[in-house]
Motif scaffolding. Structure first.
Motif, PDB file in Angstrom:
ATOM      1  N   CYS A 131       0.995  -1.224   0.178  1.00 41.98           N
ATOM      2  CA  CYS A 131       0.307   0.318   0.307  1.00 41.98           C
ATOM      3  C   CYS A 131       0.429   0.888  -0.211  1.00 41.98           C
ATOM      4  O   CYS A 131       2.219   1.028  -0.073  1.00 41.98           O
ATOM      5  N   TYR A 132       0.468   2.766   0.187  1.00 46.05           N
ATOM      6  CA  TYR A 132       1.390   3.709  -0.405  1.00 46.05           C
ATOM      7  C   TYR A 132      -0.032   4.335  -0.132  1.00 46.05           C
ATOM      8  O   TYR A 132      -0.895   4.523   0.188  1.00 46.05           O
ATOM      9  N   CYS A 133       0.880   5.677   0.411  1.00 47.03           N
ATOM     10  CA  CYS A 133      -0.047   7.010   1.124  1.00 47.03           C
ATOM     11  C   CYS A 133      -0.090   7.948  -0.427  1.00 47.03           C
ATOM     12  O   CYS A 133       1.052   8.732  -1.173  1.00 47.03           O
ATOM     13  N   GLN A 144       0.773  -3.429   7.074  1.00 47.15           N
ATOM     14  CA  GLN A 144       0.209  -1.505   7.401  1.00 47.15           C
ATOM     15  C   GLN A 144      -1.053  -1.585   7.747  1.00 47.15           C
ATOM     16  O   GLN A 144      -1.340  -0.919   8.397  1.00 47.15           O
ATOM     17  N   LEU A 145      -1.930  -1.913   6.547  1.00 45.96           N
ATOM     18  CA  LEU A 145      -3.276  -1.211   6.730  1.00 45.96           C
ATOM     19  C   LEU A 145      -4.365  -2.077   7.817  1.00 45.96           C
ATOM     20  O   LEU A 145      -5.373  -1.839   8.307  1.00 45.96           O
ATOM     21  N   HIS A 150      -3.914   5.376   8.639  1.00 44.91           N
ATOM     22  CA  HIS A 150      -3.158   6.476   8.009  1.00 44.91           C
ATOM     23  C   HIS A 150      -1.392   6.468   7.407  1.00 44.91           C
ATOM     24  O   HIS A 150      -0.951   5.338   8.869  1.00 44.91           O
ATOM     25  N   CYS A 151      -0.896   6.793   7.375  1.00 46.75           N
ATOM     26  CA  CYS A 151       0.819   6.914   7.194  1.00 46.75           C
ATOM     27  C   CYS A 151       1.367   7.236   8.829  1.00 46.75           C
ATOM     28  O   CYS A 151       1.232   8.461   9.026  1.00 46.75           O
ATOM     29  N   GLY A 155       0.696  11.034   7.788  1.00 43.04           N
ATOM     30  CA  GLY A 155      -0.767  10.809   8.784  1.00 43.04           C
ATOM     31  C   GLY A 155      -1.880  10.823   7.648  1.00 43.04           C
ATOM     32  O   GLY A 155      -2.848  11.143   7.874  1.00 43.04           O
ATOM     33  N   GLY A 156      -1.190  11.276   6.319  1.00 44.20           N
ATOM     34  CA  GLY A 156      -2.218  10.848   5.346  1.00 44.20           C
ATOM     35  C   GLY A 156      -2.779   9.875   4.966  1.00 44.20           C
ATOM     36  O   GLY A 156      -2.701   8.530   5.676  1.00 44.20           O
ATOM     37  N   LEU A 157      -3.733   9.243   3.925  1.00 43.71           N
ATOM     38  CA  LEU A 157      -4.456   8.027   4.117  1.00 43.71           C
ATOM     39  C   LEU A 157      -3.909   7.716   3.324  1.00 43.71           C
ATOM     40  O   LEU A 157      -3.302   7.934   2.261  1.00 43.71           O
ATOM     41  N   LEU A 158      -3.711   6.330   3.859  1.00 49.34           N
ATOM     42  CA  LEU A 158      -3.409   4.953   2.458  1.00 49.34           C
ATOM     43  C   LEU A 158      -4.309   4.273   1.855  1.00 49.34           C
ATOM     44  O   LEU A 158      -5.026   3.885   2.201  1.00 49.34           O
TER      45      LEU A 158
END
Length: 249
Positions: A131-133, A144-145, A150-151, A155-158
């Motif tokens: 996944c990525y931000c 991670q999800l 959130h990254c 803090g961005g959405l993954l």
């Protein structure tokens, strides 16, 4: 041609592959059903008969309610992650190793072609490995999800490395279009050929063979049609190719 007896169709498929200069496979969800992964469009059992994809599998749905998006999608992603390759995946890997198949273009995100040993795979709808931000573009493993969406970096959405409804196509799709140049025979396996732009890829091939349990929009243009399970057709194809050319070591 499709009314020929099964063994006659296998013989003709062997002949078609042996005389074609460039052979590729295009696979859809139907190739993975024998691994326990439900497909999307089969009557009654398909995922999209239970859910509206625009509501549950779109970039809009992710941004609107990430918690609900991941709670629902992980239900079937986990099925993909637990699945193992079936004989159809293994047969395609062996055809590639034998030199008869250039590679596989897949609509699937389950990674089963690579697990089976295929070396040249173009995942046009992405994959479930990472996944990525959306903000800083930092990459993470999909796990991670499960902990937070959130990254940790900004803090961005993954989001997962899959093509959601509303996304542009993956880079692999545009590579696949180029790979299709000069294709003499395309084996369409387990795909209803309803989802664009992938459904247009057969236009780039001189000939096509359909291996799918249900009718497709391309049946009238196909050289051969198989309604039998993909694992049976492809494994019988491997055995027939070996008998006609000698064993592969």
């Amino acid at each position: 041609m499709s009314q020929l007896l099964y063994q006659d169709r296998i013989i003709k498929l062997v002949e078609s592959i042996k005389t074609a200069g460039k052979v590729l496979a295009l696979t859809g969800a139907g190739i993975s059903t024998e691994s326990g992964i439900p497909d999307f469009r089969s009557k009654d059992t398909g995922l999209w008969h239970r859910y509206d994809p625009q509501e549950v599998a779109s970039i809009k749905a992710l941004k609107k309610d990430p918690k609900s998006f991941y709670a629902l999608n992980f239900q079937w992603w986990d099925t993909c992650l637990r699945a193992r390759p079936n004989k159809a995946h293994l047969a395609l890997a062996q055809l590639e190793a034998m030199g008869w198949l250039l590679g596989t273009i897949t609509q699937n995100i389950d990674g089963l072609h690579q697990q089976a040993g295929s070396q040249r795979v173009w995942e046009v709808h992405g994959h479930l490995r990472e996944c990525y931000c959306l903000v800083c573009q930092h990459d993470y493993g999909l796990e991670q999800l499960r902990h937070r969406f959130h990254c940790p970096n900004c803090g961005g959405l993954l989001r997962p490395q899959v093509v959601l409804f509303g996304d542009r196509m993956s880079e692999d799709y545009f590579i696949a279009e180029k790979v299709m140049s000069g294709c003499q025979l395309l084996l369409v396996i387990g795909s209803s050929l309803q989802v664009q732009p992938v459904a247009s890829l057969p236009y780039l091939s001189r000939g096509i063979v359909i291996i799918n349990k249900e009718p497709t929009a391309w049946d009238e243009q196909a050289q051969l049609i198989f309604r039998e399970p993909a694992s049976k057709v492809l494994w019988d194809l491997v055995n027939s190719m070996e008998k006609s050319t000698g064993p592969y070591y």
